[in-house]
Design a protein around this motif. Structure first.
Motif, PDB file in Angstrom:
ATOM      1  N   UNK A   1       0.820  -1.207   0.000  1.00 33.83           N
ATOM      2  CA  UNK A   1       0.000   0.000   0.000  1.00 33.83           C
ATOM      3  C   UNK A   1       0.857   1.262   0.000  1.00 33.83           C
ATOM      4  N   UNK A   2       0.390   2.319  -0.679  1.00 35.00           N
ATOM      5  CA  UNK A   2       1.127   3.587  -0.684  1.00 35.00           C
ATOM      6  C   UNK A   2       1.106   4.251   0.685  1.00 35.00           C
ATOM      7  N   UNK A   3       2.022   5.175   0.875  1.00 34.29           N
ATOM      8  CA  UNK A   3       2.214   5.806   2.178  1.00 34.29           C
ATOM      9  C   UNK A   3       0.972   6.537   2.683  1.00 34.29           C
ATOM     10  N   UNK A   4       0.205   7.153   1.777  1.00 39.30           N
ATOM     11  CA  UNK A   4      -0.955   7.922   2.232  1.00 39.30           C
ATOM     12  C   UNK A   4      -2.033   7.010   2.808  1.00 39.30           C
ATOM     13  N   UNK A   5      -2.209   5.815   2.221  1.00 34.57           N
ATOM     14  CA  UNK A   5      -3.191   4.862   2.736  1.00 34.57           C
ATOM     15  C   UNK A   5      -2.750   4.343   4.100  1.00 34.57           C
ATOM     16  N   UNK A   6      -1.465   4.018   4.221  1.00 32.04           N
ATOM     17  CA  UNK A   6      -0.944   3.524   5.496  1.00 32.04           C
ATOM     18  C   UNK A   6      -1.101   4.595   6.577  1.00 32.04           C
ATOM     19  N   UNK A   7      -0.854   5.846   6.221  1.00 30.16           N
ATOM     20  CA  UNK A   7      -1.000   6.935   7.180  1.00 30.16           C
ATOM     21  C   UNK A   7      -2.441   7.041   7.673  1.00 30.16           C
ATOM     22  N   UNK A   8      -3.384   6.876   6.766  1.00 29.51           N
ATOM     23  CA  UNK A   8      -4.791   6.952   7.160  1.00 29.51           C
ATOM     24  C   UNK A   8      -5.187   5.753   8.011  1.00 29.51           C
ATOM     25  N   UNK A   9      -4.634   4.576   7.689  1.00 29.83           N
ATOM     26  CA  UNK A   9      -4.900   3.403   8.503  1.00 29.83           C
ATOM     27  C   UNK A   9      -4.330   3.590   9.911  1.00 29.83           C
ATOM     28  N   UNK A  10      -3.132   4.161  10.012  1.00 28.75           N
ATOM     29  CA  UNK A  10      -2.537   4.419  11.322  1.00 28.75           C
ATOM     30  C   UNK A  10      -3.419   5.362  12.140  1.00 28.75           C
ATOM     31  N   UNK A  11      -3.914   6.391  11.485  1.00 29.83           N
ATOM     32  CA  UNK A  11      -4.776   7.342  12.182  1.00 29.83           C
ATOM     33  C   UNK A  11      -6.076   6.666  12.636  1.00 29.83           C
ATOM     34  N   UNK A  12      -6.601   5.782  11.788  1.00 27.59           N
ATOM     35  CA  UNK A  12      -7.874   5.123  12.090  1.00 27.59           C
ATOM     36  C   UNK A  12      -7.726   4.076  13.187  1.00 27.59           C
ATOM     37  N   UNK A  13      -6.657   3.276  13.130  1.00 24.98           N
ATOM     38  CA  UNK A  13      -6.501   2.125  14.032  1.00 24.98           C
ATOM     39  C   UNK A  13      -5.478   2.346  15.137  1.00 24.98           C
ATOM     40  N   UNK A  14      -4.840   3.512  15.149  1.00 26.02           N
ATOM     41  CA  UNK A  14      -3.730   3.713  16.054  1.00 26.02           C
ATOM     42  C   UNK A  14      -4.075   3.958  17.495  1.00 26.02           C
ATOM     43  N   UNK A  15      -5.323   4.142  17.805  1.00 28.52           N
ATOM     44  CA  UNK A  15      -5.707   4.439  19.190  1.00 28.52           C
ATOM     45  C   UNK A  15      -5.589   3.195  20.054  1.00 28.52           C
TER      46      UNK A  15
END
Length: 348
Positions: free
Chosen positions: A334-348
């Protein structure tokens, strides 16, 4: 016969003998051996049931007819089993995970420290099914629809095992793309424990596969009694068995979800293509990988296996190991922007 022709004939003969020797060697390897099939959840959950069904039938299709035994290793949304097989078992083809949460790659992509595996390096044997998910909600709650969830002053409580569990990431995805809010309660050992918590009134909801919801108790009884209702499903089309349940795509159209959020949904929901995959320790020799994949393919056509699925009313929508391997390579790139959004979504 000319010298070159003699050399060619000798080469072909040696190759044939070598190939036969390899086949017999693998049959000899598995003869008298035991393959341990790990289930990353508690007994009774559908991942456990699939592990046991496959273990009961695959052995007769493996040269040497080894025994297959199932060992439950629940916890952390299947990560305990994944970490163990990846790091603690030998790459000899004698250790398998019978059926595992297909979204474990989420935790690797977003860099969770408890991940001790590389999803792309597992050996992919096959999956008996693939499919979409749904969320059920206790019918006696005020949350009759997703609109009610969006407007609720107090969010409904949903149970989950861990962050790679669909019961966790689907509510988080719904929050991101639909504007809902859920109170997620984590740490359950498996699906049956979450369901018991729902029955006790500790929590209200759970998100997991349609296949599981329609295949076993307590859901048959729950549906008859009207104990729960399905408020959303993840397919682009409504499942024929849940024709009254709206899809996430319908809601995204209704709420005019931005394109970037739709792309994120597409990536996360792609885990359904992996189904309930069977996998093995990285580094298993290619000839044994071939044997295990062929045994899986023969099993899903086995009359006794099919009769058991029919008895249990389980669906069969298989994905071969080679196809799983391709899907895994795609999702791990996956590209970096998708991974960044996944981190924001699941990172809590």
């Amino acid at each position: 016969m000319k010298p070159n022709q003699k050399l060619l004939a000798i080469f072909v003969l040696v190759s044939l003998i070598g190939g036969s020797t390899s086949v017999f060697a693998q049959a000899d390897f598995y003869k008298g051996k035991t393959i341990t099939v790990y289930a990353g959840t508690t007994a009774g959950a559908l991942y456990d049931q699939w592990s046991r069904i496959l273990a009961a039938h695959m052995g007769k299709h493996i040269p040497g007819k080894p025994d297959l035994i199932v060992q439950n290793m629940p916890g952390a949304g299947h990560k305990i089993a994944a970490n163990f097989v990846y790091n603690k078992t030998k790459p000899d083809g004698l250790s398998l995970i019978g059926s595992i949460v297909p979204s474990l790659y989420f935790d690797q992509l977003i860099g969770r420290p408890e991940v001790q595996y590389d999803w792309s390096k597992f050996v992919w044997i096959g999956s008996p099914v693939q499919g979409e998910s749904q969320m059920y909600m206790r019918a006696d709650t005020p949350y009759k629809t997703m609109e009610d969830v969006r407007n609720a002053k107090e969010p409904p409580r949903c149970g989950a095992q861990g962050t790679s569990d669909s019961a966790y990431y689907l509510p988080k995805l719904f929050e991101e793309v639909l504007g809902t809010k859920f109170n997620l309660v984590q740490g359950y050992q498996g699906g049956p424990e979450i369901d018991l918590a729902v029955e006790r009134g500790e929590i209200h909801c759970r998100a997991f596969t349609i296949e599981a919801f329609l295949s076993r108790e307590p859901y048959h009884t729950w549906r008859k009694k009207g104990f729960v209702r399905n408020i959303i499903q993840t397919g682009k089309k409504r499942d024929s068995k849940l024709p009254e349940t709206p899809t996430i795509w319908e809601f995204m159209d209704k709420y005019k979800t931005p394109e970037a959020s739709r792309r994120l949904a597409s990536v996360m929901l792609a885990s359904g293509q992996l189904g309930r995959p069977m996998l093995a320790t990285p580094g298993v020799p290619p000839d044994r990988v071939k044997i295990l994949r062929e045994a899986f393919n023969k099993t899903i056509e086995d009359k006794e296996f099919l009769a058991e699925l029919d008895k249990r009313k389980f669906d069969l929508d298989p994905v071969p190991g080679e196809e799983l391997e391709k899907i895994v390579k795609e999702v791990m790139g996956q590209p970096a922007d998708i991974i960044a959004r996944m981190k924001k979504l699941l990172g809590e």
